[in-house]
Scaffold this motif. Structure first.
Motif, PDB file in Angstrom:
ATOM      1  N   HIS A 504       0.612  -0.902  -0.257  1.00  0.00           N
ATOM      2  CA  HIS A 504      -0.493  -0.024  -0.209  1.00  0.00           C
ATOM      3  C   HIS A 504       1.477   0.867  -0.024  1.00  0.00           C
ATOM      4  O   HIS A 504       2.060   1.564   1.111  1.00  0.00           O
ATOM      5  CB  HIS A 504      -0.936  -0.080   1.553  1.00  0.00           C
ATOM      6  CG  HIS A 504      -1.696   1.190   1.380  1.00  0.00           C
ATOM      7  ND1 HIS A 504      -1.818   1.376   2.220  1.00  0.00           N
ATOM      8  CD2 HIS A 504      -2.321   1.940   0.525  1.00  0.00           C
ATOM      9  CE1 HIS A 504      -2.583   3.324   2.339  1.00  0.00           C
ATOM     10  NE2 HIS A 504      -3.238   2.783   0.819  1.00  0.00           N
ATOM     11  N   SER A 506       0.334   5.357   0.125  1.00  0.00           N
ATOM     12  CA  SER A 506      -0.261   5.748   1.375  1.00  0.00           C
ATOM     13  C   SER A 506      -0.037   7.007   0.883  1.00  0.00           C
ATOM     14  O   SER A 506       0.459   7.778   0.017  1.00  0.00           O
ATOM     15  CB  SER A 506      -0.325   6.026   3.001  1.00  0.00           C
ATOM     16  OG  SER A 506       1.082   6.244   3.160  1.00  0.00           O
ATOM     17  N   ASP A 510       4.598   6.623   2.587  1.00  0.00           N
ATOM     18  CA  ASP A 510       4.960   6.486   2.429  1.00  0.00           C
ATOM     19  C   ASP A 510       4.837   4.481   2.216  1.00  0.00           C
ATOM     20  O   ASP A 510       3.313   4.516   1.504  1.00  0.00           O
ATOM     21  CB  ASP A 510       5.083   5.836   4.283  1.00  0.00           C
ATOM     22  CG  ASP A 510       5.967   6.651   4.607  1.00  0.00           C
ATOM     23  OD1 ASP A 510       6.415   7.306   4.031  1.00  0.00           O
ATOM     24  OD2 ASP A 510       5.172   7.043   6.431  1.00  0.00           O
ATOM     25  N   THR A 512       3.841   0.460   2.826  1.00  0.00           N
ATOM     26  CA  THR A 512       3.602  -0.640   3.504  1.00  0.00           C
ATOM     27  C   THR A 512       3.431  -1.588   3.403  1.00  0.00           C
ATOM     28  O   THR A 512       2.426  -2.054   1.775  1.00  0.00           O
ATOM     29  CB  THR A 512       2.171  -0.475   4.883  1.00  0.00           C
ATOM     30  OG1 THR A 512       2.425   1.425   4.905  1.00  0.00           O
ATOM     31  CG2 THR A 512       2.364  -1.111   5.637  1.00  0.00           C
ATOM     32  N   TYR A 514       2.230  -5.219   3.070  1.00  0.00           N
ATOM     33  CA  TYR A 514       1.916  -6.809   4.528  1.00  0.00           C
ATOM     34  C   TYR A 514       2.368  -7.832   3.472  1.00  0.00           C
ATOM     35  O   TYR A 514       1.854  -8.813   2.987  1.00  0.00           O
ATOM     36  CB  TYR A 514       0.706  -6.717   4.029  1.00  0.00           C
ATOM     37  CG  TYR A 514      -0.032  -5.075   4.904  1.00  0.00           C
ATOM     38  CD1 TYR A 514      -0.710  -5.069   6.240  1.00  0.00           C
ATOM     39  CD2 TYR A 514      -0.145  -4.139   3.980  1.00  0.00           C
ATOM     40  CE1 TYR A 514      -0.649  -3.364   6.950  1.00  0.00           C
ATOM     41  CE2 TYR A 514      -0.217  -2.362   4.265  1.00  0.00           C
ATOM     42  CZ  TYR A 514      -0.665  -2.933   5.969  1.00  0.00           C
ATOM     43  OH  TYR A 514      -1.465  -1.722   6.285  1.00  0.00           O
ATOM     44  N   PRO A 553       3.025  -5.364   9.684  1.00  0.00           N
ATOM     45  CA  PRO A 553       3.813  -4.274   8.466  1.00  0.00           C
ATOM     46  C   PRO A 553       5.079  -3.800   8.473  1.00  0.00           C
ATOM     47  O   PRO A 553       5.343  -3.654   9.588  1.00  0.00           O
ATOM     48  CB  PRO A 553       2.133  -3.645   8.301  1.00  0.00           C
ATOM     49  CG  PRO A 553       1.727  -4.159   9.507  1.00  0.00           C
ATOM     50  CD  PRO A 553       1.844  -5.039  10.776  1.00  0.00           C
ATOM     51  N   SER A 555       7.096  -0.802   7.018  1.00  0.00           N
ATOM     52  CA  SER A 555       7.443   0.432   6.597  1.00  0.00           C
ATOM     53  C   SER A 555       8.351   0.865   5.433  1.00  0.00           C
ATOM     54  O   SER A 555       9.774   0.941   6.310  1.00  0.00           O
ATOM     55  CB  SER A 555       6.679   1.435   7.626  1.00  0.00           C
ATOM     56  OG  SER A 555       6.827   2.789   7.254  1.00  0.00           O
TER      57      SER A 555
END
Length: 567
Positions: A504, A506, A510, A512, A514, A553, A555
């Motif tokens: 993802h 954002s 950033d 992320t 998973y 997760p 980052s």
């Protein structure tokens, strides 16, 4: 014309055949793959499809505006149960891996290599990839986009079938395709880029590919983050001191294409090894991730190095990059679980009955040849030599095959592997001679029909089984020293421990990551003919598929840490 939903699991209803996992130690599979690998290497040197792709569309791609959810999956297209289990989760409208965390379906799917097994062909893609993925996501309301990077198994037919499936804008079930070549660059939101390079078989990056990326990345700005996808986790091989050539190619690409434009390679993603492992940069935020849990047999994790020094000391690419250390922070399965699973190789004769058949046949033939050589011959020395010649060549073949098998897959030639292979061969020969001696003694005291019956029944059933277990014992011992580790797990064809990545970007820029695992794949399916058109054709007979996070997760900030090394 849209296909109606199937009412059962037959090939007529589904439009493809449900296939089991590839049994990698079957003689037919080993022989076929060996021949195709050799041919692809020979013809690739003279008619590399990458060189010929300059005539194909060189489009540039952009996905997402403010934010983006996208998936990475690799090493799929093997047995239906594992492949479809993963595809069903990729297609699900939403995942809830842990309480309170909801991950919406990605609008972009990146396949990271080896989209089919054991080798690329129209039939294999239809049955093992397009069929399962089409059944998992038949008619979505908002079709996601699919991009695919080829792996070595996609290349075994010269990349012909791969380009027909993924590079002609034909849908794969509910996923639409856009790419025109075997490599691609995608501009993502918030100054992120996804770059997938085709460096299969350790070759140099061809001129058309370099020209494509120079044009595709022309809009890159200083400080932009790059997610680099490669066919193999070359950083692991280089950091472990096995082979630096493939990693040198990656570094060359970074130096020639990405760095001059101001981009920073923040994340490297790959499949090829059928497990999950993440190496994180010490004193930095760079990530090197292998995620090859899309469907193929499980690979070991317990022999992976604890840390990687990159670039390695031995390198053909000289530059001024600062040396960085990457530490292994997570793996799936864990090293302890992987070591436990390795011991399951004793099931080899049952997991691969065809391999049992191979050892049974070889032991029977060699036993008969040795008996023939031991038989009394009234015709003198030349007759004796003629009688023993077939057995002699059988012994030579056994030793040659054992040494070759031990060195199979090694990045560098090793004397220790050759010695291990030789000792492995002697164990098989000892079994053969001992059994031949038993049969010879039996022939001196029992009726001929009894000797024939014992030879043709007990040899393949009992001695063939013992011979297969000798291979299993060798693999378990050799695996402890780093030889034949791939075969140690390939012989078991473990279908569980699958996984993929959901990523993802954002609005704050950033990234992320998973990392998701599928501990158990489903083996029992039923058709859902009356379900809504956008839902999977097949659902588990009982229960539901479950997924959870492998680790918390991850980052990754887009902006480079001042202490971070590039590569």
């Amino acid at each position: 014309m849209k296909q109606s939903r199937p009412s059962d699991l037959s090939e007529e209803e589904l439009g493809f055949r449900i296939r089991g996992p590839v049994r990698w130690l079957l003689p037919s599979v080993l022989g076929s793959i060996g021949v195709k690998a050799v041919l692809s290497g020979i013809f690739g040197a003279y008619a590399d499809k990458r060189e010929l792709q300059s005539s194909l569309p060189a489009d540039f791609y952009q996905h997402g505006t403010d934010e983006l959810w996208f998936d990475f999956v690799a090493d799929l297209g093997d047995g239906f149960d594992a492949t479809y289990s993963v595809a069903s989760l990729l297609a699900a409208p939403e995942l809830e891996p842990v309480d309170g965390l909801r991950l919406p379906r990605a609008s972009l799917l990146v396949m990271g290599g080896d989209e089919v097994y054991p080798a690329g062909s129209s039939t294999a893609y239809e049955d093992r990839t397009k069929g399962p993925y089409g059944a998992a996501l038949p008619e979505p309301v908002d079709p996601p986009t699919l991009f695919a990077l080829p792996g070595n198994h996609d290349w075994y037919d010269g990349l012909t079938a791969f380009l027909r499936v993924f590079a002609q804008q034909r849908a794969v079930g509910g996923w639409k395709t856009e790419q025109g070549r075997s490599y691609f660059a995608i501009e993502l939101p918030q100054h992120w880029w996804l770059v997938a390079i085709d460096t299969q078989f350790g070759g140099y990056i061809d001129a058309p590919q370099l020209a494509y990326f120079r044009a595709a990345l022309a809009g890159m700005q200083a400080g932009d983050g790059v997610i680099l996808c490669t066919p193999t986790p070359a950083w692991v091989h280089a950091g472990a001191g096995e082979d630096t050539h493939e990693y040198d190619t990656i570094r060359f690409f970074d130096r020639e294409i990405i760095q001059p434009l101001g981009g920073v390679t923040r994340v490297m993603l790959s499949g090829d090894s059928h497990h999950y492992v993440r190496y994180a940069e010490r004193d930095g935020s760079g990530q090197r991730i292998t995620s090859g849990g899309g469907g193929a047999f499980l690979s070991a994790t317990h022999l992976l190095p604890a840390s990687l020094t990159l670039p390695p000391k031995v390198s053909r690419v000289a530059d001024v990059n600062e040396v960085a250390t990457f530490d292994k922070v997570a793996s799936y399965p864990t090293a302890r679980e992987s070591a436990r699973l390795a011991k399951g190789i004793y099931k080899l004769p049952f997991r691969n009955p065809g391999f049992w058949g191979l050892t049974a046949g070889l032991q029977t033939v060699l036993a008969v040849l040795v008996q023939f050589g031991l038989a009394d011959s009234p015709h003198g020395i030349f007759a004796e030599m003629a009688a023993w010649t077939p057995a002699f060549f059988g012994v030579v073949f056994t030793i040659f095959a054992g040494v070759l098998f031990a060195r199979f897959g090694l990045k560098r030639s090793g004397l220790a592997a050759g010695v291990a292979g030789f000792l492995h061969s002697l164990a098989h020969l000892a079994l053969m001679v001992a059994w031949a001696a038993v049969l010879y003694r039996l022939s001196q005291s029992a009726a001929d029909w009894i000797t024939v019956l014992v030879t043709l029944v007990l040899t393949p059933v009992v001695v063939g089984f013992i011979d297969a277990e000798l291979v299993a014992a060798y693999l378990l011992i050799a695996g402890r020293f780093g030889f034949n580790v791939n075969e140690l797990f390939a012989g078991q064809s473990i279908e569980d421990y699958k996984g993929f990545l959901r990523l993802h970007i954002s609005r704050n820029g950033d990234l992320t990551i998973y990392p998701l695992k599928v501990p158990k794949v489903c083996h029992n399916w039923k058709a859902a003919p009356d379900a809504p058109p956008e839902t999977p054709w097949l659902i588990p007979t009982r229960g539901t598929l479950h997924t959870s996070l492998i680790e918390p997760p991850i980052s990754v900030p887009r902006k480079r840490n001042p202490t971070t090394a590039v590569l």
